[in-house]
Design an enzyme around this catalytic site. Structure first.
Site, short mmCIF file in Angstrom:
data_model
loop_
_atom_site.label_atom_id
_atom_site.label_comp_id
_atom_site.label_asym_id
_atom_site.label_seq_id
_atom_site.Cartn_x
_atom_site.Cartn_y
_atom_site.Cartn_z
N CYS A 81 4.71 4.91 -4.27
CA CYS A 81 3.52 4.06 -4.31
C CYS A 81 2.55 4.39 -3.18
O CYS A 81 2.92 4.35 -2.00
CB CYS A 81 3.96 2.60 -4.19
SG CYS A 81 2.60 1.44 -3.95
N TYR A 224 -6.44 5.09 -11.13
CA TYR A 224 -5.74 4.17 -12.03
C TYR A 224 -6.66 3.71 -13.16
O TYR A 224 -6.22 3.51 -14.30
CB TYR A 224 -5.21 2.96 -11.25
CG TYR A 224 -4.02 3.29 -10.39
CD1 TYR A 224 -2.73 3.13 -10.89
CD2 TYR A 224 -4.17 3.76 -9.09
CE1 TYR A 224 -1.62 3.43 -10.11
CE2 TYR A 224 -3.07 4.07 -8.32
CZ TYR A 224 -1.80 3.91 -8.82
OH TYR A 224 -0.71 4.22 -8.06
#
Length: 356
Positions: A81, A224
């Site tokens: 992440c 994203y």
């Protein structure tokens, strides 16, 4: 706005977080919050990231609710992440490894409970199951979801990393990476081995904040928006903004060593965690293929420059990064096939010292 997988302050007062409010006082929006980034979609097919929820602060004031004490706090994170990784970068380069412990989860999302279909971050069952990941040493939790449920029985949001855990009060202090890195930057300076390093100096704060804003919107979150878009229009708009921002970075970095001048700052760390993932993941998995990172001479050398700062390379686990993205999003990559990649050597020489 930044945990895996946000920056809206809740209007319930400084002593409250979403997690410790009862469902009777929560607005309907929060009762329907997404459980992972794959759920965060608008009706137009665009990706919309929701907010982090635990927003308490550690302070150097010994009388505060969360004082900066060595050994008291634990960072739950994932090498995969980018939001969690930037917290680990700070922990490393500020010299806080002896003061703040940390544990990484497994890279690929798995079922978090037998009672429902939710998939998310889980811990390995043993020290040897997953290189780079460890069982939960504090609570014996099987998943990050369990950590949230230990902190609050009323929690209804996403089960994200990073999580900054208070061992003494047995609760989550904060799960917003942009705030955790600010705490690591200043509040632990009495015990940090590299206390002199200030990545958010007062004379640069306005510039850093302005830079963070467009980097977050168009690059950190922009990839994203490209990857999770479910319609052509939102994807093309996100890709346009992404490459305009990358082109802007390339121009800036042709004139100075770092993104806000010739001094390393918070904005560089926030940008770096996206750039290091770009060619190996975002180009393929998120369809950000107009131009590779290594086709940008200044950005590519800049990324190597940051990577070679002592402590930073240890926060980059490309195996975890690739396995997470390609293995945790079946709606994008249903067979979980991991591209062989380019295996870029970020330890190779760069030219950024020409600015000194």
């Amino acid at each position: 706005m930044t945990s895996c997988f946000s920056k809206i302050h809740l209007a319930f007062g400084p002593k409250h977080t979403l997690a410790n409010l009862s469902s009777s006082v929560l607005p309907p929006f929060f009762l329907k919050m997404a459980r992972s980034a794959l759920d965060e979609m608008s009706d137009s097919g665009a990706f919309l990231r929701t907010a982090s929820t635990f927003r308490n602060f550690i302070s150097r004031d010994p009388n505060s609710q969360y004082p900066a004490e060595s050994g008291r706090y634990h960072l739950y994170m994932s090498y995969a992440c980018p939001w969690a990784s930037r917290c680990l970068v700070y922990l490393k380069i500020k010299g806080l490894e002896k003061a703040i412990s940390f544990t990484s989860v497994k890279p690929i999302w798995e079922r978090t409970k037998d009672s429902d279909e939710h998939t998310g971050w889980v811990f390995p069952l043993s020290e040897t199951e997953e290189p780079g990941a460890e069982p939960d040493p504090l609570n014996g939790a099987k998943s990050i979801r369990e950590i949230y449920e230990l902190a609050s029985t009323n929690y209804t949001g996403k089960y994200t990393v990073p999580v900054l855990w208070d061992k003494k009060l047995k609760t989550i202090v904060n799960n917003e990476s942009s705030e955790i890195i600010r705490m690591f930057n200043t509040e632990f300076n009495d015990i940090a081995e590299n206390a002199a390093l200030d990545l958010y100096p007062s004379h640069m704060q306005t510039q850093i904040d302005e830079t963070n804003e467009w980097i977050y919107s168009d690059i950190n979150n922009g990839v994203y928006k490209c990857g999770f878009a479910r319609k052509q229009g939102p994807y093309e708009e996100a890709a346009k903004l992404l490459y305009e921002a990358l082109d802007k970075c390339e121009r800036i970095l042709g004139k100075q060593r770092y993104i806000c001048g010739n001094t390393l700052s918070e904005a560089d760390i926030r940008l770096f965690v996206s750039l290091i993932r770009f060619d190996e993941v975002y180009t393929v998995h998120f369809k950000c293929n107009k131009k590779l990172l290594r086709e940008y001479p200044n950005l590519f050398n800049y990324t190597k420059d940051i990577y070679q700062i002592p402590g930073v390379s240890s926060t980059v686990n490309m195996e975890h990064i690739k396995r997470h993205y390609y293995g945790s999003h079946p709606s994008i990559n249903p067979f979980g096939i991991i591209p062989i990649g380019s295996n870029i050597n970020f330890s190779s020489p760069h030219d950024r010292d020409r600015f000194y």
